[in-house]
Scaffold this motif. Structure first.
Motif, PDB file in Angstrom:
ATOM      1  N   LEU A 219       0.624  -1.214  -0.020  1.00 29.47           N
ATOM      2  CA  LEU A 219      -0.043  -0.040  -0.010  1.00 29.47           C
ATOM      3  C   LEU A 219       0.799   1.232  -0.004  1.00 29.47           C
ATOM      4  O   LEU A 219       0.348   2.085  -0.617  1.00 29.47           O
ATOM      5  CB  LEU A 219      -0.788  -0.018   1.169  1.00 29.47           C
ATOM      6  N   GLY A 220       2.020   1.237   0.661  1.00 33.39           N
ATOM      7  CA  GLY A 220       2.896   2.433   0.790  1.00 33.39           C
ATOM      8  C   GLY A 220       3.350   2.974  -0.677  1.00 33.39           C
ATOM      9  O   GLY A 220       4.025   3.950  -0.849  1.00 33.39           O
ATOM     10  N   ARG A 221       3.318   2.020  -1.594  1.00 28.73           N
ATOM     11  CA  ARG A 221       3.677   2.380  -2.930  1.00 28.73           C
ATOM     12  C   ARG A 221       2.375   3.061  -3.744  1.00 28.73           C
ATOM     13  O   ARG A 221       2.664   2.931  -5.151  1.00 28.73           O
ATOM     14  CB  ARG A 221       4.290   1.200  -3.563  1.00 28.73           C
TER      15      ARG A 221
ATOM     16  N   ALA B 216       6.900  -2.746   4.880  1.00 25.58           N
ATOM     17  CA  ALA B 216       7.548  -3.717   4.058  1.00 25.58           C
ATOM     18  C   ALA B 216       9.129  -3.544   4.411  1.00 25.58           C
ATOM     19  O   ALA B 216       9.948  -4.437   4.457  1.00 25.58           O
ATOM     20  CB  ALA B 216       7.463  -4.252   2.504  1.00 25.58           C
ATOM     21  N   SER B 217       9.325  -2.421   4.913  1.00 29.00           N
ATOM     22  CA  SER B 217      10.640  -2.010   4.957  1.00 29.00           C
ATOM     23  C   SER B 217      11.357  -2.535   6.263  1.00 29.00           C
ATOM     24  O   SER B 217      12.498  -2.160   6.588  1.00 29.00           O
ATOM     25  CB  SER B 217      11.015  -0.380   4.825  1.00 29.00           C
TER      26      SER B 217
ATOM     27  N   ALA C 225       5.696   1.192  10.857  1.00 30.28           N
ATOM     28  CA  ALA C 225       4.622   1.932  10.592  1.00 30.28           C
ATOM     29  C   ALA C 225       3.952   0.772   9.823  1.00 30.28           C
ATOM     30  O   ALA C 225       4.109  -0.066   9.503  1.00 30.28           O
ATOM     31  CB  ALA C 225       5.578   2.757   9.136  1.00 30.28           C
ATOM     32  N   LEU C 226       2.884   1.455   9.554  1.00 32.46           N
ATOM     33  CA  LEU C 226       1.593   0.653   8.993  1.00 32.46           C
ATOM     34  C   LEU C 226       0.736   1.278   8.034  1.00 32.46           C
ATOM     35  O   LEU C 226       0.715   2.419   7.887  1.00 32.46           O
ATOM     36  CB  LEU C 226       0.657  -0.258  10.033  1.00 32.46           C
TER      37      LEU C 226
END
Length: 123
Positions: free
Chosen positions: A68-70, A99-100, A104-105
């Motif tokens: 989602l962060g992308r 994923a890093s 964070a979520l």
């Protein structure tokens, strides 16, 4: 030109009551005064605002559902990521951890807008 700060972000929502529940109850943001005469709501985060604007339809524009962060997203800092995660889960929100590996979520509001919550360490 010299930009000095970010004032607000406007997000499209299809159902104002549903969006207000998410931003006001799930994320626990305080509502801001809104002197406009079209459907919407404003929420305050220190000197920054989130402007919800009602639209007939909200385009689903996820380009990467696996990460989602992308995708386009709005990021907030939280002091306790575990508590934020628990609050989202209590309200039935799906979450995706970063994923890093950083604290964070990611989640989505009812209209699919991606929200990042990242833990900030207080000095």
């Amino acid at each position: 030109m010299q930009i000095t700060k970010c004032l607000h972000t406007a997000l499209l929502v299809a159902d104002l009551a549903r969006a207000e529940h998410f931003y006001g109850t799930v994320l626990d943001l305080p509502k801001a005064e809104r002197p406009l005469n079209f459907l919407g709501a404003w929420y305050q985060v220190e000197d920054y605002q989130i402007h919800l604007i009602v639209a007939e339809s909200v385009p689903a524009d996820l380009v990467n559902s696996e990460k989602l962060g992308r995708n386009r997203h709005l990021a907030f800092s939280v002091t306790d990521l575990a508590a934020a995660k628990d609050q989202l889960l209590v309200h039935g929100c799906s979450i995706q951890m970063s994923a890093s590996g950083r604290p964070a979520l990611f989640t989505q509001d009812p209209d699919g807008n991606v929200i990042e919550l990242g833990e900030t360490q207080l000095a």
